[in-house]
Design a protein around this motif. Structure first.
Motif, mmCIF file in Angstrom:
data_model
loop_
_atom_site.group_PDB
_atom_site.id
_atom_site.type_symbol
_atom_site.label_atom_id
_atom_site.label_comp_id
_atom_site.label_asym_id
_atom_site.label_seq_id
_atom_site.Cartn_x
_atom_site.Cartn_y
_atom_site.Cartn_z
ATOM 1 N N CYS A 261 0.832 -1.208 0.000
ATOM 2 C CA CYS A 261 0.000 0.000 0.000
ATOM 3 C C CYS A 261 0.865 1.256 0.000
ATOM 4 O O CYS A 261 0.570 2.237 -0.689
ATOM 5 C CB CYS A 261 -0.922 0.007 1.217
ATOM 6 N N MET A 262 1.947 1.241 0.762
ATOM 7 C CA MET A 262 2.860 2.374 0.774
ATOM 8 C C MET A 262 3.517 2.569 -0.581
ATOM 9 O O MET A 262 3.862 3.688 -0.969
ATOM 10 C CB MET A 262 3.938 2.179 1.841
ATOM 11 N N ALA A 263 3.693 1.466 -1.318
ATOM 12 C CA ALA A 263 4.315 1.528 -2.643
ATOM 13 C C ALA A 263 3.318 1.909 -3.728
ATOM 14 O O ALA A 263 3.708 2.032 -4.897
ATOM 15 C CB ALA A 263 4.960 0.184 -2.978
ATOM 16 N N GLY A 264 2.022 2.067 -3.365
ATOM 17 C CA GLY A 264 1.031 2.535 -4.335
ATOM 18 C C GLY A 264 -0.066 1.571 -4.692
ATOM 19 O O GLY A 264 -0.850 1.827 -5.606
ATOM 20 N N LEU A 265 -0.181 0.456 -3.979
ATOM 21 C CA LEU A 265 -1.231 -0.525 -4.280
ATOM 22 C C LEU A 265 -2.622 0.039 -4.006
ATOM 23 O O LEU A 265 -2.820 0.738 -3.005
ATOM 24 C CB LEU A 265 -1.006 -1.786 -3.454
ATOM 25 N N THR A 266 -3.574 -0.258 -4.885
ATOM 26 C CA THR A 266 -4.987 0.055 -4.671
ATOM 27 C C THR A 266 -5.803 -1.200 -4.961
ATOM 28 O O THR A 266 -5.251 -2.238 -5.354
ATOM 29 C CB THR A 266 -5.465 1.191 -5.596
ATOM 30 N N ASP A 267 -7.116 -1.090 -4.800
ATOM 31 C CA ASP A 267 -7.964 -2.260 -5.061
ATOM 32 C C ASP A 267 -8.037 -2.610 -6.544
ATOM 33 O O ASP A 267 -8.543 -3.665 -6.910
ATOM 34 C CB ASP A 267 -9.377 -2.037 -4.494
ATOM 35 N N LYS A 268 -7.501 -1.743 -7.412
ATOM 36 C CA LYS A 268 -7.490 -2.013 -8.848
ATOM 37 C C LYS A 268 -6.159 -2.617 -9.308
ATOM 38 O O LYS A 268 -6.021 -3.029 -10.449
ATOM 39 C CB LYS A 268 -7.734 -0.718 -9.628
ATOM 40 N N THR A 269 -5.195 -2.660 -8.421
ATOM 41 C CA THR A 269 -3.862 -3.145 -8.773
ATOM 42 C C THR A 269 -3.848 -4.661 -8.930
ATOM 43 O O THR A 269 -4.437 -5.382 -8.123
ATOM 44 C CB THR A 269 -2.845 -2.743 -7.688
ATOM 45 N N THR A 270 -3.183 -5.127 -9.974
ATOM 46 C CA THR A 270 -2.932 -6.559 -10.124
ATOM 47 C C THR A 270 -1.665 -6.890 -9.331
ATOM 48 O O THR A 270 -0.620 -6.267 -9.530
ATOM 49 C CB THR A 270 -2.722 -6.934 -11.593
ATOM 50 N N VAL A 271 -1.773 -7.846 -8.424
ATOM 51 C CA VAL A 271 -0.634 -8.234 -7.595
ATOM 52 C C VAL A 271 -0.082 -9.560 -8.107
ATOM 53 O O VAL A 271 -0.792 -10.563 -8.157
ATOM 54 C CB VAL A 271 -1.037 -8.366 -6.110
ATOM 55 N N VAL A 272 1.187 -9.535 -8.483
ATOM 56 C CA VAL A 272 1.866 -10.734 -8.968
ATOM 57 C C VAL A 272 2.790 -11.223 -7.865
ATOM 58 O O VAL A 272 3.698 -10.502 -7.436
ATOM 59 C CB VAL A 272 2.676 -10.433 -10.247
ATOM 60 N N GLY A 273 2.544 -12.443 -7.408
ATOM 61 C CA GLY A 273 3.354 -13.005 -6.333
ATOM 62 C C GLY A 273 4.166 -14.194 -6.807
ATOM 63 O O GLY A 273 3.594 -15.164 -7.312
ATOM 64 N N VAL A 274 5.485 -14.112 -6.683
ATOM 65 C CA VAL A 274 6.369 -15.224 -7.047
ATOM 66 C C VAL A 274 6.844 -15.878 -5.763
ATOM 67 O O VAL A 274 7.466 -15.230 -4.920
ATOM 68 C CB VAL A 274 7.581 -14.732 -7.866
ATOM 69 N N THR A 275 6.550 -17.156 -5.578
ATOM 70 C CA THR A 275 6.919 -17.858 -4.348
ATOM 71 C C THR A 275 7.506 -19.222 -4.676
ATOM 72 O O THR A 275 7.440 -19.695 -5.812
ATOM 73 C CB THR A 275 5.709 -18.064 -3.418
ATOM 74 N N ASP A 276 8.058 -19.869 -3.641
ATOM 75 C CA ASP A 276 8.648 -21.200 -3.820
ATOM 76 C C ASP A 276 7.642 -22.317 -3.596
ATOM 77 O O ASP A 276 8.025 -23.486 -3.546
ATOM 78 C CB ASP A 276 9.838 -21.377 -2.879
ATOM 79 N N GLY A 277 6.379 -21.987 -3.416
ATOM 80 C CA GLY A 277 5.361 -23.016 -3.245
ATOM 81 C C GLY A 277 5.242 -23.551 -1.842
ATOM 82 O O GLY A 277 4.724 -24.657 -1.631
ATOM 83 N N GLY A 278 5.699 -22.788 -0.843
ATOM 84 C CA GLY A 278 5.572 -23.210 0.545
ATOM 85 C C GLY A 278 4.118 -23.446 0.930
ATOM 86 O O GLY A 278 3.219 -22.739 0.459
#
Length: 403
Positions: A237-254
């Motif tokens: 949110c501090m970086a500019g996220l809003t409810d319209k933002t697409t969030v891409v999450g890259v994880t190791d599958g934990g």
């Protein structure tokens, strides 16, 4: 000679600074004493205290004044805030700066090198631990304030289009001290003998940044997925996220990580870290008894199928596998099936999304491991989150605001 002129002048500057501070402190104390004497208080006794300024320890008089109807008062400590063995904020800030970056022993040496006088490692430890607790509250408050703004906003039409988030874990060594089973005392200080039990705990480091930016905000903690993901959302949110933002999450599958990110993050797209998928494929190939060349070709072929959007075919082949390595192949099929929508690497690359979690894994080296995983180091569990918060303050460039 001119090149090293400052080296010769510096000791003189320190002495002048120390003397000036001593005189200023004396003037302030004398002024307060005089004001109290006008009210009828008298000096009953006085002692000298050492207060640490950036130029060194300054000797300051600390009188005790008393009047029956007013009681007792120490103007130096109660009115001016100068206490025995106290130190200025500038000294505290320098000690915290050094202690947040390296061991307290090395911090002591660095402080003496730069400021010309010594403070012991134990004193630095106490200062840094105290400021780290304050840093933990500072980070939590800052992120929660941002989350309240985000949660109170019904709809935002403008904002960051795509946000990248990564969250990964690394182990640090924690320990607990308990009385030694056989009792006894130490040879020199005669303190009770103690024994330490150690445990490796999973610290989670995360980052959030707009996809087109190189600057990320970080979070870290010995926390559950719901707690650390909430902090990561605050950073986003501090970086500019809003409810319209697409969030891409890259994880190791934990286990449970992508699910928790999907619960808390808006418009979430999960990408399974490609090197982690490759490691699972290599394990299955080894279990099947493939040679080094066969394994290389087989793993490359499966990754290519996933890249082309044919993960279903890979899952089918794993389930149909017979003979040696059948159990591991079946496990691999279940694993890829769980992340079938997260391994379409070709489509992700077309959209400009990263397909590896290298940025998040590199974060460990600069955020948590640099200070928390020094050779031989171990941490009391109560100090882990405060120290990580202090590291977060440094990483996110909140240092000036914190002080």
């Amino acid at each position: 000679e001119l090149v090293r002129m400052d080296e010769r002048v510096l000791p003189l500057v320190r002495r002048i600074g120390n003397k000036a501070l001593e005189e200023l402190a004396k003037k302030k104390v004398d002024s307060k004493v005089k004001q109290n004497e006008e009210l009828g208080l008298k000096v009953h006794r006085s002692k000298m205290i050492a207060f640490e300024y950036i130029f060194g320890a300054v000797a300051i008089e600390s009188p005790y004044m008393w009047l029956k109807k007013c009681g007792g008062i120490r103007p130096t400590s109660e009115l001016l805030g100068l206490n025995a063995r106290g130190r200025s904020e500038l000294v505290t800030r320098a000690l915290t700066d050094f202690g947040a970056e390296e061991s307290f022993g090395h911090a002591s040496k660095r402080f003496e090198e730069h400021y010309g006088w010594a403070i012991g490692r134990t004193s630095i430890l106490r200062v840094v631990e105290s400021e780290a607790v304050r840093a933990e509250a500072f980070v939590a408050r800052k992120l929660e304030e941002q989350l309240k703004i985000y949660e109170a906003t019904e709809t935002v039409t403008k904002g960051i289009e795509t946000m990248l988030v990564e969250l990964d874990g690394c182990e640090i060594r924690t320990g607990k001290l308990a009385p030694a089973p056989g009792g006894g005392v130490t040879a020199i200080r005669k303190n009770p003998c103690r024994t330490r039990t150690t445990e490796w705990r999973d610290v989670r480091d995360g980052l959030a940044r707009p996809m087109e930016s190189d600057t990320a905000l970080c979070v870290s903690g010995l926390k559950s997925y719901p707690d650390i993901v909430r902090q990561l959302l605050g950073a986003a949110c501090m970086a500019g996220l809003t409810d319209k933002t697409t969030v891409v999450g890259v994880t190791d599958g934990g286990n449970g990580l992508s699910e928790e990110l999907a619960v808390q993050m808006p418009n979430f797209i999960h990408i399974l870290d490609k090197p982690h998928l490759a490691s699972h494929l290599n394990e299955a190939a080894d279990a099947a008894g493939k040679s080094k060349l066969q394994r290389h070709d087989w793993v490359g072929d499966k990754l290519k199928q996933c890249h082309q959007g044919a993960a279903a075919q890979v899952i089918h082949e794993c389930r149909q596998h017979k003979g040696r390595g059948k159990k591991r192949a079946t496990q691999l099929g279940r694993y890829i099936s769980k992340f079938e929508g997260s391994v379409n690497y070709g489509e992700f690359e077309k959209k400009g999304y990263p397909i590896g979690a290298g940025e998040g894994e590199s974060l460990h080296r600069t955020l948590s491991q640099k200070r928390m995983k020094l050779p031989g180091a171990w941490w009391s569990e109560r100090n882990v989150n405060p120290m990580l918060a202090l590291r977060v303050v440094r990483m996110n460039d909140w240092w000036g605001e914190f002080w």
